[in-house]
Design a protein around this motif. Structure first.
Motif, PDB file in Angstrom:
ATOM      1  N   MET A   1       0.843  -1.194   0.000  1.00 28.14           N
ATOM      2  CA  MET A   1       0.000   0.000   0.000  1.00 28.14           C
ATOM      3  C   MET A   1       0.874   1.238   0.000  1.00 28.14           C
ATOM      4  N   LEU A   2       0.500   2.246  -0.815  1.00 24.52           N
ATOM      5  CA  LEU A   2       1.283   3.456  -0.908  1.00 24.52           C
ATOM      6  C   LEU A   2       1.037   4.338   0.301  1.00 24.52           C
ATOM      7  N   GLU A   3       2.099   4.996   0.760  1.00 23.52           N
ATOM      8  CA  GLU A   3       1.992   5.899   1.890  1.00 23.52           C
ATOM      9  C   GLU A   3       2.419   7.289   1.451  1.00 23.52           C
ATOM     10  N   PHE A   4       1.828   8.298   2.077  1.00 28.71           N
ATOM     11  CA  PHE A   4       2.198   9.671   1.774  1.00 28.71           C
ATOM     12  C   PHE A   4       1.956  10.486   3.030  1.00 28.71           C
ATOM     13  N   ALA A   5       2.994  11.135   3.520  1.00 33.27           N
ATOM     14  CA  ALA A   5       2.899  11.870   4.780  1.00 33.27           C
ATOM     15  C   ALA A   5       2.761  13.368   4.516  1.00 33.27           C
ATOM     16  N   LEU A   6       1.924  14.024   5.305  1.00 35.05           N
ATOM     17  CA  LEU A   6       1.747  15.465   5.231  1.00 35.05           C
ATOM     18  C   LEU A   6       1.944  16.059   6.616  1.00 35.05           C
ATOM     19  N   ASP A   7       2.538  17.258   6.669  1.00 39.18           N
ATOM     20  CA  ASP A   7       2.682  17.928   7.959  1.00 39.18           C
ATOM     21  C   ASP A   7       1.322  18.457   8.410  1.00 39.18           C
ATOM     22  N   PRO A   8       1.132  18.679   9.719  1.00 37.08           N
ATOM     23  CA  PRO A   8      -0.171  19.098  10.253  1.00 37.08           C
ATOM     24  C   PRO A   8      -0.714  20.377   9.613  1.00 37.08           C
ATOM     25  N   MET A   9       0.169  21.341   9.323  1.00 29.94           N
ATOM     26  CA  MET A   9      -0.300  22.594   8.732  1.00 29.94           C
ATOM     27  C   MET A   9      -0.904  22.364   7.347  1.00 29.94           C
ATOM     28  N   THR A  10      -0.206  21.562   6.526  1.00 28.32           N
ATOM     29  CA  THR A  10      -0.724  21.270   5.189  1.00 28.32           C
ATOM     30  C   THR A  10      -2.036  20.508   5.272  1.00 28.32           C
ATOM     31  N   LEU A  11      -2.125  19.565   6.199  1.00 31.78           N
ATOM     32  CA  LEU A  11      -3.362  18.804   6.380  1.00 31.78           C
ATOM     33  C   LEU A  11      -4.513  19.725   6.777  1.00 31.78           C
ATOM     34  N   THR A  12      -4.226  20.698   7.644  1.00 28.33           N
ATOM     35  CA  THR A  12      -5.247  21.654   8.065  1.00 28.33           C
ATOM     36  C   THR A  12      -5.709  22.523   6.904  1.00 28.33           C
ATOM     37  N   LEU A  13      -4.751  22.982   6.098  1.00 29.46           N
ATOM     38  CA  LEU A  13      -5.098  23.801   4.937  1.00 29.46           C
ATOM     39  C   LEU A  13      -5.950  23.015   3.939  1.00 29.46           C
ATOM     40  N   LEU A  14      -5.589  21.747   3.723  1.00 33.12           N
ATOM     41  CA  LEU A  14      -6.379  20.923   2.809  1.00 33.12           C
ATOM     42  C   LEU A  14      -7.787  20.693   3.347  1.00 33.12           C
ATOM     43  N   ALA A  15      -7.906  20.569   4.664  1.00 32.57           N
ATOM     44  CA  ALA A  15      -9.238  20.423   5.269  1.00 32.57           C
ATOM     45  C   ALA A  15     -10.063  21.688   5.053  1.00 32.57           C
ATOM     46  N   GLY A  16      -9.423  22.860   5.140  1.00 37.61           N
ATOM     47  CA  GLY A  16     -10.131  24.115   4.880  1.00 37.61           C
ATOM     48  C   GLY A  16     -10.573  24.239   3.439  1.00 37.61           C
ATOM     49  N   VAL A  17      -9.706  23.835   2.514  1.00 42.64           N
ATOM     50  CA  VAL A  17     -10.072  23.833   1.098  1.00 42.64           C
ATOM     51  C   VAL A  17     -11.247  22.889   0.871  1.00 42.64           C
ATOM     52  N   ALA A  18     -11.229  21.741   1.532  1.00 47.35           N
ATOM     53  CA  ALA A  18     -12.310  20.769   1.378  1.00 47.35           C
ATOM     54  C   ALA A  18     -13.641  21.329   1.867  1.00 47.35           C
ATOM     55  N   PHE A  19     -13.617  22.075   2.977  1.00 49.05           N
ATOM     56  CA  PHE A  19     -14.853  22.689   3.483  1.00 49.05           C
ATOM     57  C   PHE A  19     -15.435  23.642   2.450  1.00 49.05           C
ATOM     58  N   LEU A  20     -14.578  24.512   1.897  1.00 49.39           N
ATOM     59  CA  LEU A  20     -15.037  25.467   0.883  1.00 49.39           C
ATOM     60  C   LEU A  20     -15.541  24.739  -0.354  1.00 49.39           C
ATOM     61  N   ALA A  21     -14.835  23.696  -0.754  1.00 52.72           N
ATOM     62  CA  ALA A  21     -15.235  22.927  -1.932  1.00 52.72           C
ATOM     63  C   ALA A  21     -16.594  22.265  -1.714  1.00 52.72           C
ATOM     64  N   GLY A  22     -16.808  21.709  -0.528  1.00 56.07           N
ATOM     65  CA  GLY A  22     -18.088  21.078  -0.232  1.00 56.07           C
ATOM     66  C   GLY A  22     -19.233  22.067  -0.261  1.00 56.07           C
ATOM     67  N   TYR A  23     -18.989  23.272   0.252  1.00 56.11           N
ATOM     68  CA  TYR A  23     -20.027  24.306   0.261  1.00 56.11           C
ATOM     69  C   TYR A  23     -20.399  24.713  -1.153  1.00 56.11           C
ATOM     70  N   ILE A  24     -19.373  24.982  -1.983  1.00 55.76           N
ATOM     71  CA  ILE A  24     -19.622  25.386  -3.368  1.00 55.76           C
ATOM     72  C   ILE A  24     -20.245  24.251  -4.166  1.00 55.76           C
ATOM     73  N   ASP A  25     -19.739  23.038  -3.968  1.00 57.34           N
ATOM     74  CA  ASP A  25     -20.209  21.894  -4.736  1.00 57.34           C
ATOM     75  C   ASP A  25     -21.681  21.616  -4.479  1.00 57.34           C
ATOM     76  N   ALA A  26     -22.123  21.789  -3.227  1.00 58.22           N
ATOM     77  CA  ALA A  26     -23.518  21.537  -2.891  1.00 58.22           C
ATOM     78  C   ALA A  26     -24.445  22.533  -3.562  1.00 58.22           C
ATOM     79  N   ILE A  27     -23.954  23.735  -3.833  1.00 61.56           N
ATOM     80  CA  ILE A  27     -24.779  24.778  -4.429  1.00 61.56           C
ATOM     81  C   ILE A  27     -24.742  24.718  -5.945  1.00 61.56           C
ATOM     82  N   ALA A  28     -23.530  24.611  -6.501  1.00 58.02           N
ATOM     83  CA  ALA A  28     -23.388  24.800  -7.939  1.00 58.02           C
ATOM     84  C   ALA A  28     -22.505  23.787  -8.628  1.00 58.02           C
ATOM     85  N   GLY A  29     -21.874  22.900  -7.911  1.00 52.14           N
ATOM     86  CA  GLY A  29     -20.926  21.974  -8.516  1.00 52.14           C
ATOM     87  C   GLY A  29     -19.583  22.634  -8.753  1.00 52.14           C
ATOM     88  N   GLY A  30     -18.590  21.832  -9.104  1.00 61.54           N
ATOM     89  CA  GLY A  30     -17.275  22.372  -9.398  1.00 61.54           C
ATOM     90  C   GLY A  30     -16.313  22.354  -8.235  1.00 61.54           C
TER      91      GLY A  30
END
Length: 258
Positions: A1-30
């Motif tokens: 199985m492939l592994e890929f490590a991320l530092d906590p700050m990058t993981l937090t930023l990606l989680a924030g991007v995911a929140f914004l993406a989920g909000y936009i996606d639910a309304i309009a897609g993309g």
């Protein structure tokens, strides 16, 4: 199985991007237009980025689809052919994802997205009244579901937007109900493609689950905002998302590659 490590700050930023993406996606897609590039910029290899994005986006699309269904804005019996076609298309798309060149698709996408933007800017939204039991053409659902399901299985970003536009063009729906169709079909294609990517070992579980939780919250709030605001709220947001897709894709696949 492939592994890929991320530092906590990058993981937090990606989680924030995911929140914004989920909000936009639910309304309009993309929303995938945000999450996939973010994963790539974090150093995640392309195939793992696509597979991991499927895991996280399945959370968000499931939440949005369930929210629209509970509010009786999507009726499964009317869309049974589209559900089957989308699942089949997504499975096929995921299977060929690593054997078919994406060059042609990357060149075609900007044209498709630009056409969608032109329709929304100048074509308007269908004016016919829509009833909850209005008949929906069945034959059109198969080519629509197979095509968009296959695209989502192959790559994915913009699928929700493409579903909304094509549903407006093909059926007597207003923008709100077209969004409900888009979110449900996006969930189906995400789920089927995810199963395929899991079988291929192309999912980073910790990262995907973290982003998935953020997407769930964003999608829940986005779906509720869309339903509360109706078409008047969805339309400008959707146009902005489509135009953003157009600008990014045209620059990336037509000019920066030159």
């Amino acid at each position: 199985m492939l592994e890929f490590a991320l530092d906590p700050m990058t993981l937090t930023l990606l989680a924030g991007v995911a929140f914004l993406a989920g909000y936009i996606d639910a309304i309009a897609g993309g929303g995938g237009l945000l999450t996939v590039p973010a994963l790539l910029m974090a150093g995640v290899p392309p195939h793992l980025a696509i597979g991991t994005n499927k895991l996280s986006s399945t959370f968000g699309s499931a939440t949005a689809a369930y929210t629209f269904y509970r509010r009786k804005l999507f009726h499964p019996r009317q869309w049974r052919h589209a559900l089957l076609a989308t699942a089949l298309g997504a499975g096929i798309g995921a299977l060929v994802a690593h054997h078919l060149s994406a060059d042609f698709l990357n060149q075609l996408l900007p044209v498709v997205v630009f056409s969608c933007a032109l329709y929304l800017l100048f074509g308007g939204t269908p004016k016919a009244p829509v009833l909850s039991d209005a008949p929906v053409p069945q034959r059109r659902q198969w080519p629509q579901g197979l095509t968009l399901g296959a695209y989502d299985g192959l790559f994915g970003p913009g699928t929700g937007a493409f579903w909304t536009v094509s549903s407006l063009l093909l059926y007597p729906l207003d923008l709100l109900k077209a969004s409900g169709v888009a979110r449900t079909m996006n969930f189906v294609s995400n789920g089927v493609a995810l199963v395929m990517f899991i079988a291929l070992g192309q999912v980073l579980w910790v990262l995907g689950l973290t982003m998935g939780l953020s997407l769930t919250l964003g999608a829940y709030l986005g779906a509720r905002s869309a339903i509360a605001g109706g078409a008047k709220f969805i339309r400008p947001v959707f146009i902005c998302v489509v135009l953003a897709l157009t600008v990014k894709l045209i620059w990336q696949h037509w000019f920066s590659a030159a």
